[in-house]
Motif scaffolding. Structure first.
Motif, PDB file in Angstrom:
ATOM      1  N   HIS A   1       0.858  -1.188   0.000  1.00 20.23           N
ATOM      2  CA  HIS A   1       0.000   0.000   0.000  1.00 20.23           C
ATOM      3  C   HIS A   1       0.890   1.232   0.000  1.00 20.23           C
ATOM      4  O   HIS A   1       1.750   1.394   0.871  1.00 20.23           O
ATOM      5  CB  HIS A   1      -0.902  -0.040   1.233  1.00 20.23           C
ATOM      6  CG  HIS A   1      -1.908   1.064   1.298  1.00 20.23           C
ATOM      7  ND1 HIS A   1      -3.106   1.028   0.639  1.00 20.23           N
ATOM      8  CD2 HIS A   1      -1.883   2.251   1.960  1.00 20.23           C
ATOM      9  CE1 HIS A   1      -3.786   2.131   0.883  1.00 20.23           C
ATOM     10  NE2 HIS A   1      -3.066   2.908   1.687  1.00 20.23           N
TER      11      HIS A   1
ATOM     12  N   ASP B   1       1.050   5.226   0.057  1.00 17.89           N
ATOM     13  CA  ASP B   1       0.309   6.433   0.433  1.00 17.89           C
ATOM     14  C   ASP B   1       0.966   7.669  -0.159  1.00 17.89           C
ATOM     15  O   ASP B   1       2.039   8.082   0.287  1.00 17.89           O
ATOM     16  CB  ASP B   1       0.266   6.553   1.962  1.00 17.89           C
ATOM     17  CG  ASP B   1      -0.672   5.537   2.579  1.00 17.89           C
ATOM     18  OD1 ASP B   1      -1.843   5.490   2.164  1.00 17.89           O
ATOM     19  OD2 ASP B   1      -0.229   4.786   3.470  1.00 17.89           O
TER      20      ASP B   1
ATOM     21  N   HIS C   1      -2.579   4.714  -3.119  1.00 19.52           N
ATOM     22  CA  HIS C   1      -3.640   5.502  -2.464  1.00 19.52           C
ATOM     23  C   HIS C   1      -3.306   6.980  -2.633  1.00 19.52           C
ATOM     24  O   HIS C   1      -2.417   7.497  -1.955  1.00 19.52           O
ATOM     25  CB  HIS C   1      -3.692   5.083  -0.983  1.00 19.52           C
ATOM     26  CG  HIS C   1      -4.693   5.832  -0.167  1.00 19.52           C
ATOM     27  ND1 HIS C   1      -4.699   5.765   1.220  1.00 19.52           N
ATOM     28  CD2 HIS C   1      -5.710   6.662  -0.515  1.00 19.52           C
ATOM     29  CE1 HIS C   1      -5.676   6.521   1.674  1.00 19.52           C
ATOM     30  NE2 HIS C   1      -6.303   7.088   0.658  1.00 19.52           N
TER      31      HIS C   1
ATOM     32  N   MET D   1      -3.785  10.544  -2.007  1.00 22.04           N
ATOM     33  CA  MET D   1      -4.372  11.581  -1.143  1.00 22.04           C
ATOM     34  C   MET D   1      -3.882  12.913  -1.677  1.00 22.04           C
ATOM     35  O   MET D   1      -3.067  13.605  -1.050  1.00 22.04           O
ATOM     36  CB  MET D   1      -3.952  11.344   0.307  1.00 22.04           C
ATOM     37  CG  MET D   1      -4.685  10.164   0.940  1.00 22.04           C
ATOM     38  SD  MET D   1      -3.902   9.594   2.444  1.00 22.04           S
ATOM     39  CE  MET D   1      -2.638   8.537   1.747  1.00 22.04           C
TER      40      MET D   1
ATOM     41  N   ASP E   1      -8.384   1.219   6.009  1.00 15.59           N
ATOM     42  CA  ASP E   1      -7.041   1.800   6.067  1.00 15.59           C
ATOM     43  C   ASP E   1      -6.949   2.768   7.237  1.00 15.59           C
ATOM     44  O   ASP E   1      -7.619   3.803   7.248  1.00 15.59           O
ATOM     45  CB  ASP E   1      -6.793   2.535   4.738  1.00 15.59           C
ATOM     46  CG  ASP E   1      -5.415   3.169   4.661  1.00 15.59           C
ATOM     47  OD1 ASP E   1      -4.587   2.905   5.550  1.00 15.59           O
ATOM     48  OD2 ASP E   1      -5.181   3.922   3.686  1.00 15.59           O
TER      49      ASP E   1
END
Ligand code: DX5
Ligand code: ZN
Length: 224
Positions: free
Chosen positions: A32, A34, A65, A67, A175
């Motif tokens: 994962h 970020d 992911h 953001m 998450d």
């Protein structure tokens, strides 16, 4: 099917190669990643350059992911860098569906994420277009926070809605603050992709931690 996704945010950035090898050997399914821009969230992490570098040393599924504000500006860069799954936030763009369709056209898996204060039903119109929904179980921005239990109610709502639409293959990822002690709450609510940063990277025995999460999931399937 359950997938375990260690978040690289909790790795030692001075030895990414070794830390990725550690969680791979421990049985991780996804890595994962970020990505934070200092605008959508009050933190800055890493971007496509880092991802394309680690792509050379890892064959894990790269679960990216985003953001970041207006993610449509950068999705192609992340796909080019080696993303297998691209997640955009519902709150981060004005037309999520066009971004979702753009990612799918490139045969990359796509997900829509919601932050803790965003209601579950905003993702309903997207369910038939996405591979996965990410329900944030902490406010996005930082690893190492405690899971917000109320967010799991949204997982249950989304799983029920997906099932009622016949979308039984939809992945639901949680998450933030997921540990071997609360993984059972997430899976019984309907989550099947568990992100864990600190719980895995800071574990002295990451293989045992991942195994405990798998056991928790097996013993606590979606409760309806
Ligand atoms: C938070 C990130 C998470 C975080 C998870 O904004 O999206 O992926 O790194 O870390 P833990 O598991 O430590 O909460
Ligand atoms: Zn994340």
């Amino acid at each position: 099917m359950l997938f375990i996704a260690p978040s690289l945010l909790s790795a030692d950035f001075s030895k990414l190669d070794a830390d990725i090898a550690k969680v791979t050997d421990a049985g991780a399914d996804y890595l994962h990643l970020d990505v934070m821009d200092g605008m959508f969230v009050p933190n800055i992490s890493f971007g496509p350059c880092v991802i394309s570098s680690i792509r050379r040393v890892s064959s894990l599924i790269f679960d990216v992911h985003l953001m970041i504000k207006d993610p449509e500006r950068y999705v192609d860069s992340f796909i080019h860098a080696g993303a297998d799954i691209i997640t955009i936030h519902y709150e981060s763009c004005s037309d999520p569906l066009s971004v979702i369709k753009h990612v799918k056209e490139q045969e990359v898996r796509v997900a829509i994420a919601i932050s803790p204060k965003t209601p579950a039903d905003v993702v309903f119109p997207f369910l038939s277009y996405v591979d996965m929904v990410l329900v944030m179980t902490v406010e996005p921005g930082f690893g190492g926070q405690a899971m917000i239990p109320e967010t799991l109610d949204k997982v249950r709502i989304i799983r029920r809605q997906a099932n009622s639409l016949g979308l039984t293959d939809l992945d639901i990822e949680v998450d933030g603050g997921i540990t071997e002690d609360n993984a059972h709450l997430a899976t019984s609510a309907g989550a099947n992709v568990l992100v864990a940063g600190s719980a895995i990277f800071k574990s002295k025995k990451p293989r045992a931690t991942i195994t405990a999460m798998r056991t928790a999931a097996r013993d606590n399937p979606f409760a309806g």
